[in-house]
Scaffold this motif. Structure first.
Motif, PDB file in Angstrom:
ATOM      1  N   LEU A   1      18.264 -21.235  11.305  1.00 53.35           N
ATOM      2  CA  LEU A   1      17.051 -20.962  12.088  1.00 53.35           C
ATOM      3  C   LEU A   1      16.962 -21.885  13.293  1.00 53.35           C
ATOM      4  O   LEU A   1      16.612 -21.439  14.397  1.00 53.35           O
ATOM      5  CB  LEU A   1      15.805 -21.120  11.213  1.00 53.35           C
ATOM      6  N   THR A   2      17.294 -23.149  13.096  1.00 56.72           N
ATOM      7  CA  THR A   2      17.229 -24.127  14.182  1.00 56.72           C
ATOM      8  C   THR A   2      18.190 -23.769  15.308  1.00 56.72           C
ATOM      9  O   THR A   2      17.813 -23.796  16.484  1.00 56.72           O
ATOM     10  CB  THR A   2      17.527 -25.542  13.645  1.00 56.72           C
ATOM     11  N   VAL A   3      19.419 -23.425  14.971  1.00 54.90           N
ATOM     12  CA  VAL A   3      20.408 -23.080  15.997  1.00 54.90           C
ATOM     13  C   VAL A   3      19.974 -21.826  16.750  1.00 54.90           C
ATOM     14  O   VAL A   3      20.023 -21.783  17.988  1.00 54.90           O
ATOM     15  CB  VAL A   3      21.814 -22.900  15.387  1.00 54.90           C
ATOM     16  N   LEU A   4      19.525 -20.804  16.029  1.00 54.54           N
ATOM     17  CA  LEU A   4      19.076 -19.586  16.708  1.00 54.54           C
ATOM     18  C   LEU A   4      17.839 -19.845  17.556  1.00 54.54           C
ATOM     19  O   LEU A   4      17.699 -19.284  18.642  1.00 54.54           O
ATOM     20  CB  LEU A   4      18.807 -18.467  15.695  1.00 54.54           C
ATOM     21  N   GLY A   5      16.953 -20.704  17.078  1.00 58.92           N
ATOM     22  CA  GLY A   5      15.767 -21.053  17.856  1.00 58.92           C
ATOM     23  C   GLY A   5      16.112 -21.827  19.118  1.00 58.92           C
ATOM     24  O   GLY A   5      15.496 -21.648  20.162  1.00 58.92           O
ATOM     25  N   ARG A   6      17.112 -22.688  19.023  1.00 64.66           N
ATOM     26  CA  ARG A   6      17.520 -23.507  20.163  1.00 64.66           C
ATOM     27  C   ARG A   6      18.405 -22.746  21.138  1.00 64.66           C
ATOM     28  O   ARG A   6      18.214 -22.820  22.345  1.00 64.66           O
ATOM     29  CB  ARG A   6      18.264 -24.745  19.643  1.00 64.66           C
ATOM     30  N   ASP A   7      19.398 -22.018  20.611  1.00 63.37           N
ATOM     31  CA  ASP A   7      20.426 -21.406  21.458  1.00 63.37           C
ATOM     32  C   ASP A   7      20.255 -19.909  21.688  1.00 63.37           C
ATOM     33  O   ASP A   7      20.991 -19.321  22.479  1.00 63.37           O
ATOM     34  CB  ASP A   7      21.817 -21.673  20.871  1.00 63.37           C
ATOM     35  N   GLY A   8      19.325 -19.279  20.990  1.00 64.01           N
ATOM     36  CA  GLY A   8      19.087 -17.856  21.207  1.00 64.01           C
ATOM     37  C   GLY A   8      20.043 -16.959  20.436  1.00 64.01           C
ATOM     38  O   GLY A   8      20.784 -17.401  19.565  1.00 64.01           O
ATOM     39  N   ASP A   9      20.013 -15.680  20.782  1.00 64.31           N
ATOM     40  CA  ASP A   9      20.809 -14.670  20.088  1.00 64.31           C
ATOM     41  C   ASP A   9      22.300 -14.971  20.212  1.00 64.31           C
ATOM     42  O   ASP A   9      22.755 -15.457  21.251  1.00 64.31           O
ATOM     43  CB  ASP A   9      20.548 -13.289  20.692  1.00 64.31           C
ATOM     44  N   MET A  10      23.046 -14.671  19.136  1.00 64.43           N
ATOM     45  CA  MET A  10      24.492 -14.925  19.168  1.00 64.43           C
ATOM     46  C   MET A  10      25.195 -14.178  18.044  1.00 64.43           C
ATOM     47  O   MET A  10      24.549 -13.728  17.097  1.00 64.43           O
ATOM     48  CB  MET A  10      24.778 -16.421  19.043  1.00 64.43           C
ATOM     49  N   ARG A  11      26.500 -14.096  18.177  1.00 61.65           N
ATOM     50  CA  ARG A  11      27.345 -13.535  17.123  1.00 61.65           C
ATOM     51  C   ARG A  11      27.455 -14.539  15.979  1.00 61.65           C
ATOM     52  O   ARG A  11      27.309 -15.740  16.162  1.00 61.65           O
ATOM     53  CB  ARG A  11      28.754 -13.263  17.642  1.00 61.65           C
TER      54      ARG A  11
ATOM     55  N   ALA B   1      28.753 -19.891  13.313  1.00 62.26           N
ATOM     56  CA  ALA B   1      29.620 -20.683  12.443  1.00 62.26           C
ATOM     57  C   ALA B   1      30.221 -21.862  13.206  1.00 62.26           C
ATOM     58  O   ALA B   1      30.312 -22.976  12.686  1.00 62.26           O
ATOM     59  CB  ALA B   1      30.719 -19.803  11.844  1.00 62.26           C
ATOM     60  N   GLU B   2      30.631 -21.621  14.447  1.00 64.18           N
ATOM     61  CA  GLU B   2      31.177 -22.705  15.275  1.00 64.18           C
ATOM     62  C   GLU B   2      30.138 -23.795  15.503  1.00 64.18           C
ATOM     63  O   GLU B   2      30.427 -24.984  15.352  1.00 64.18           O
ATOM     64  CB  GLU B   2      31.629 -22.173  16.627  1.00 64.18           C
ATOM     65  N   LEU B   3      28.943 -23.390  15.886  1.00 67.71           N
ATOM     66  CA  LEU B   3      27.901 -24.371  16.185  1.00 67.71           C
ATOM     67  C   LEU B   3      27.467 -25.154  14.953  1.00 67.71           C
ATOM     68  O   LEU B   3      27.071 -26.314  15.056  1.00 67.71           O
ATOM     69  CB  LEU B   3      26.700 -23.684  16.837  1.00 67.71           C
ATOM     70  N   LEU B   4      27.537 -24.519  13.787  1.00 71.58           N
ATOM     71  CA  LEU B   4      27.174 -25.201  12.544  1.00 71.58           C
ATOM     72  C   LEU B   4      28.346 -25.995  11.962  1.00 71.58           C
ATOM     73  O   LEU B   4      28.158 -26.770  11.031  1.00 71.58           O
ATOM     74  CB  LEU B   4      26.697 -24.178  11.499  1.00 71.58           C
TER      75      LEU B   4
ATOM     76  N   ASP C   1      30.879  -4.879  21.237  1.00 71.08           N
ATOM     77  CA  ASP C   1      31.838  -4.687  20.150  1.00 71.08           C
ATOM     78  C   ASP C   1      31.048  -4.253  18.921  1.00 71.08           C
ATOM     79  O   ASP C   1      30.462  -5.077  18.228  1.00 71.08           O
ATOM     80  CB  ASP C   1      32.594  -5.990  19.889  1.00 71.08           C
ATOM     81  N   LYS C   2      31.027  -2.960  18.655  1.00 73.51           N
ATOM     82  CA  LYS C   2      30.196  -2.405  17.580  1.00 73.51           C
ATOM     83  C   LYS C   2      30.550  -2.953  16.195  1.00 73.51           C
ATOM     84  O   LYS C   2      29.779  -2.820  15.270  1.00 73.51           O
ATOM     85  CB  LYS C   2      30.304  -0.875  17.563  1.00 73.51           C
ATOM     86  N   ARG C   3      31.717  -3.583  16.049  1.00 78.64           N
ATOM     87  CA  ARG C   3      32.087  -4.166  14.757  1.00 78.64           C
ATOM     88  C   ARG C   3      31.361  -5.482  14.529  1.00 78.64           C
ATOM     89  O   ARG C   3      31.222  -5.923  13.384  1.00 78.64           O
ATOM     90  CB  ARG C   3      33.601  -4.417  14.690  1.00 78.64           C
ATOM     91  N   SER C   4      30.907  -6.114  15.582  1.00 81.33           N
ATOM     92  CA  SER C   4      30.223  -7.408  15.488  1.00 81.33           C
ATOM     93  C   SER C   4      28.714  -7.209  15.457  1.00 81.33           C
ATOM     94  O   SER C   4      28.204  -6.175  15.868  1.00 81.33           O
ATOM     95  CB  SER C   4      30.589  -8.280  16.689  1.00 81.33           C
ATOM     96  N   ARG C   5      28.040  -8.224  14.995  1.00 83.63           N
ATOM     97  CA  ARG C   5      26.576  -8.212  14.941  1.00 83.63           C
ATOM     98  C   ARG C   5      26.026  -9.351  15.783  1.00 83.63           C
ATOM     99  O   ARG C   5      26.595 -10.451  15.831  1.00 83.63           O
ATOM    100  CB  ARG C   5      26.081  -8.396  13.508  1.00 83.63           C
ATOM    101  N   ILE C   6      24.901  -9.083  16.410  1.00 82.13           N
ATOM    102  CA  ILE C   6      24.157 -10.108  17.130  1.00 82.13           C
ATOM    103  C   ILE C   6      23.001 -10.535  16.234  1.00 82.13           C
ATOM    104  O   ILE C   6      22.265  -9.695  15.715  1.00 82.13           O
ATOM    105  CB  ILE C   6      23.613  -9.583  18.485  1.00 82.13           C
ATOM    106  N   LEU C   7      22.860 -11.846  16.074  1.00 84.07           N
ATOM    107  CA  LEU C   7      21.789 -12.404  15.245  1.00 84.07           C
ATOM    108  C   LEU C   7      20.666 -12.874  16.144  1.00 84.07           C
ATOM    109  O   LEU C   7      20.912 -13.465  17.190  1.00 84.07           O
ATOM    110  CB  LEU C   7      22.328 -13.588  14.438  1.00 84.07           C
ATOM    111  N   ARG C   8      19.445 -12.617  15.711  1.00 86.25           N
ATOM    112  CA  ARG C   8      18.296 -13.106  16.474  1.00 86.25           C
ATOM    113  C   ARG C   8      17.144 -13.404  15.528  1.00 86.25           C
ATOM    114  O   ARG C   8      17.005 -12.781  14.478  1.00 86.25           O
ATOM    115  CB  ARG C   8      17.884 -12.120  17.556  1.00 86.25           C
TER     116      ARG C   8
END
Length: 163
Positions: free
Chosen positions: A40-50, A55-58, A86-93
């Motif tokens: 939650l912290t990473v998404l809150g700080r860095d925004g939407d991402m794959r 995993a890299e940031l954590l 890339d429809k195989r990937s997901r964006i998290l938000r």
């Protein structure tokens, strides 16, 4: 450059800092363990991402990241949508409920730090923050910084906590 004894004491302090982190982790609500809070912290700080970027940031394996993401998605705190590139990937938000949960977690940890550091001056808290940021910066991104061979200093100053 600091002397060997100073680095040895620093290693001991890092080990002792584990107790601080454990107390902060105990503060986390049972439905949001520390790994989930980190997501939650990473998404809150860095925004939407794959998920791969998360995993890299954590600095954790994709399987660990995937478990945390599933846990948070089940609670409605994040959403996973197809990546248009890339429809195989997901964006998290973060969802609005996730933002609310993250704000609650920040309030809890901020209150704990304020209680424990109440006898510290503003300057001392600021200095600790600066030094911790500088320490993190000195280590850089552990996935991109090449490992170097142990230096002569490291080979002669190993302590039980560093081996």
């Amino acid at each position: 450059m600091a002397e060997s004894a100073q680095y040895e004491e620093l290693v001991r302090q890092f080990s002792a800092f584990g107790a601080v982190k454990r107390e902060m982790n105990r503060l986390m609500p049972s439905d949001c363990p520390s790994g989930s809070a980190a997501v939650l912290t990473v998404l809150g700080r860095d925004g939407d991402m794959r998920m791969s970027r998360l995993a890299e940031l954590l600095s954790v394996d994709m399987s660990v990241t995937s478990r945390h993401v599933a846990h948070l998605a089940e609670r409605g705190w994040i959403e996973r949508s197809p990546d248009p590139a890339d429809k195989r990937s997901r964006i998290l938000r973060l969802t609005p409920a996730g933002r609310t949960r993250l704000d609650e977690l920040f309030r809890l940890t901020t209150r704990l730090l304020a209680e424990r550091l109440c006898d510290w001056s503003d300057e001392e808290v600021g200095r600790l923050t600066q030094l911790m940021a500088r320490l993190r910066s000195s280590f850089g991104d552990p996935r991109t910084v090449p490992r170097q061979a142990p230096s002569a200093l490291e080979q002669t100053t190993r302590t039980p906590a560093s081996t």
